[in-house]
Design an enzyme around this catalytic site. Structure first.
Site, PDB file in Angstrom:
ATOM      1  N   GLU A  20       0.645  -1.197   0.204  1.00  0.00           N
ATOM      2  CA  GLU A  20       0.006   0.043   0.123  1.00  0.00           C
ATOM      3  C   GLU A  20       0.740   1.198   0.063  1.00  0.00           C
ATOM      4  O   GLU A  20       2.021   1.314   0.365  1.00  0.00           O
ATOM      5  CB  GLU A  20      -0.855   0.138   1.108  1.00  0.00           C
ATOM      6  CG  GLU A  20      -2.234  -0.484   0.954  1.00  0.00           C
ATOM      7  CD  GLU A  20      -3.200   0.686   0.195  1.00  0.00           C
ATOM      8  OE1 GLU A  20      -2.344   1.931  -0.016  1.00  0.00           O
ATOM      9  OE2 GLU A  20      -4.470   0.558   0.278  1.00  0.00           O
ATOM     10  N   GLU A  76     -13.715  -4.684   8.807  1.00  0.00           N
ATOM     11  CA  GLU A  76     -14.307  -3.759   7.905  1.00  0.00           C
ATOM     12  C   GLU A  76     -15.881  -3.335   8.336  1.00  0.00           C
ATOM     13  O   GLU A  76     -16.758  -3.017   7.335  1.00  0.00           O
ATOM     14  CB  GLU A  76     -14.204  -4.284   6.608  1.00  0.00           C
ATOM     15  CG  GLU A  76     -12.989  -4.651   5.995  1.00  0.00           C
ATOM     16  CD  GLU A  76     -12.662  -4.839   4.597  1.00  0.00           C
ATOM     17  OE1 GLU A  76     -13.793  -4.768   3.788  1.00  0.00           O
ATOM     18  OE2 GLU A  76     -11.489  -5.403   4.186  1.00  0.00           O
ATOM     19  N   ASN A  85      -4.799   2.668   8.191  1.00  0.00           N
ATOM     20  CA  ASN A  85      -5.034   2.416   6.902  1.00  0.00           C
ATOM     21  C   ASN A  85      -4.296   3.550   6.025  1.00  0.00           C
ATOM     22  O   ASN A  85      -3.302   3.786   6.559  1.00  0.00           O
ATOM     23  CB  ASN A  85      -6.506   2.111   6.411  1.00  0.00           C
ATOM     24  CG  ASN A  85      -6.652   1.320   5.180  1.00  0.00           C
ATOM     25  OD1 ASN A  85      -5.800   0.277   5.022  1.00  0.00           O
ATOM     26  ND2 ASN A  85      -7.230   1.550   4.061  1.00  0.00           N
ATOM     27  N   ASP A 111      -9.640   2.247  -4.292  1.00  0.00           N
ATOM     28  CA  ASP A 111      -8.642   2.079  -3.143  1.00  0.00           C
ATOM     29  C   ASP A 111      -7.914   3.407  -2.787  1.00  0.00           C
ATOM     30  O   ASP A 111      -8.485   4.555  -3.004  1.00  0.00           O
ATOM     31  CB  ASP A 111      -7.966   0.693  -3.347  1.00  0.00           C
ATOM     32  CG  ASP A 111      -7.289   0.265  -2.024  1.00  0.00           C
ATOM     33  OD1 ASP A 111      -7.008   1.093  -1.200  1.00  0.00           O
ATOM     34  OD2 ASP A 111      -7.203  -0.999  -1.991  1.00  0.00           O
ATOM     35  N   ASN A 135      -9.703   5.143   2.679  1.00  0.00           N
ATOM     36  CA  ASN A 135      -8.587   5.100   1.709  1.00  0.00           C
ATOM     37  C   ASN A 135      -8.074   6.385   1.080  1.00  0.00           C
ATOM     38  O   ASN A 135      -7.854   7.292   1.657  1.00  0.00           O
ATOM     39  CB  ASN A 135      -9.208   3.934   0.672  1.00  0.00           C
ATOM     40  CG  ASN A 135      -8.501   2.488   0.948  1.00  0.00           C
ATOM     41  OD1 ASN A 135      -7.286   2.487   0.984  1.00  0.00           O
ATOM     42  ND2 ASN A 135      -9.288   1.623   0.885  1.00  0.00           N
ATOM     43  N   ARG A 148      -7.444  -0.852  13.163  1.00  0.00           N
ATOM     44  CA  ARG A 148      -6.025  -0.508  12.899  1.00  0.00           C
ATOM     45  C   ARG A 148      -6.006   0.820  11.756  1.00  0.00           C
ATOM     46  O   ARG A 148      -7.041   1.314  11.317  1.00  0.00           O
ATOM     47  CB  ARG A 148      -5.460  -1.747  11.811  1.00  0.00           C
ATOM     48  CG  ARG A 148      -6.172  -2.131  10.612  1.00  0.00           C
ATOM     49  CD  ARG A 148      -5.314  -2.839   9.702  1.00  0.00           C
ATOM     50  NE  ARG A 148      -5.918  -3.528   8.527  1.00  0.00           N
ATOM     51  CZ  ARG A 148      -5.716  -2.873   7.367  1.00  0.00           C
ATOM     52  NH1 ARG A 148      -5.142  -1.466   7.178  1.00  0.00           N
ATOM     53  NH2 ARG A 148      -6.304  -3.075   6.187  1.00  0.00           N
TER      54      ARG A 148
END
Length: 283
Positions: free
Chosen positions: A16, A120, A101, A194, A147, A99
């Site tokens: 990522e 999620e 992102n 994303d 995101n 968490r």
């Protein structure tokens, strides 16, 4: 046909957050679930890996040197290599089952960092702003998978993705005010949007999780380019290289029974376009 190359062959579980570090001439990216921060110098081929103590959602260059990182329990700083500067927290807010992102640095040098639940769950995540003075303000508190975040070349628009909505949203940005006027720029049916980046023309490039492609949308929301990829789960994209013309794409293997050999690698499309210089975190 657009040439897609492997910049770094890897088996990242959840690659990522590609970010071009202009000062060091390198690409920074993370493996969230592998708890690793990777760097890659395309001129020399040199690579480094830093293992973090928690899952790491993003790592961005800091104006004072080192990295600002979005970790499971909050945001912290790593000093420059060899500086002896220990890791320290800037903002710590652990929540069980949640968490870090994606994250992005705004034109004013603030860090916009997202969170999500591991399961999620809807409304389980958030988008917050960490100012250079250490002040934290929650901007959105009802997201599922926070995101891609980015800004138009003039800084007057902010783009944002909460992946399960399957939208790229756009906000108006006024000086000294939080973004407002949220509205859809584009809705995506094939895969989930994303990570994103904005190019010098103000167009939005977005990686499609489970869509096997990167798409480019004009500021009016018109789809004008598609780069098909051999991997099913690209996660984010960013322009890099000395002239910011090469499009780097992170990818994931997690959740796939038979991942493509390139899944988990850092990919690159040379000469794909022209990116914008990315600001460093000012804190």
């Amino acid at each position: 046909m657009t040439a897609v190359e492997v910049a770094v062959a890897a088996h990242a579980a959840l690659g990522e957050g590609p970010t071009w570090d202009a000062r060091a001439g390198r690409l920074i990216w993370v493996d969230i679930l592998g708890s690793r921060i990777h760097t890659y110098d395309p001129a020399s081929g040199r690579r480094t890996v830093l293992t973090t103590e928690q899952h790491v959602g993003a790592a961005k260059p800091r104006a004072g040197g080192g990295l600002v990182v979005n970790l499971r329990d909050g945001v912290g700083l790593y000093g420059p290599p060899g500086s002896g500067e220990p890791f320290r927290w800037l903002h710590r807010d652990p929540v069980p089952g949640r968490r870090a992102n994606d994250a992005a640095v705004a034109p004013d040098g603030s860090l916009w960092f997202g969170t999500m639940r591991y399961d999620e769950a809807p409304r389980g995540g958030s988008l917050s702003r960490l100012a250079s003075d250490g002040t934290v303000r929650t901007v959105l508190d009802d997201v599922a998978v926070s995101n891609g975040t980015g800004w138009s070349p003039d800084g007057r628009l902010m783009y944002y993705i909460d992946s399960p909505t399957r939208r790229i949203d756009v906000f108006d940005v006024a000086e000294d005010r939080l973004p407002a006027g949220r509205r859809p720029l584009a809705t995506i049916d094939d895969g989930f949007p994303d990570g994103l980046t904005v190019d010098a023309d103000g167009c939005v490039w977005v990686a499609l999780w489970d869509g096997g492609a990167v798409r480019r949308y004009t500021p009016d929301g018109v789809l004008d380019r598609v780069i098909e990829l051999p991997v099913r789960r690209p996660t984010a994209c960013a322009f890099g290289g000395p002239e910011l013309t090469d499009l780097y794409i992170t990818t994931a293997r997690t959740g796939l029974d038979a991942p493509h050999p390139m899944s988990g690698s850092l990919l690159v499309v040379p000469g794909a376009g022209k990116g914008l210089p990315q600001p460093e975190f000012a804190g």
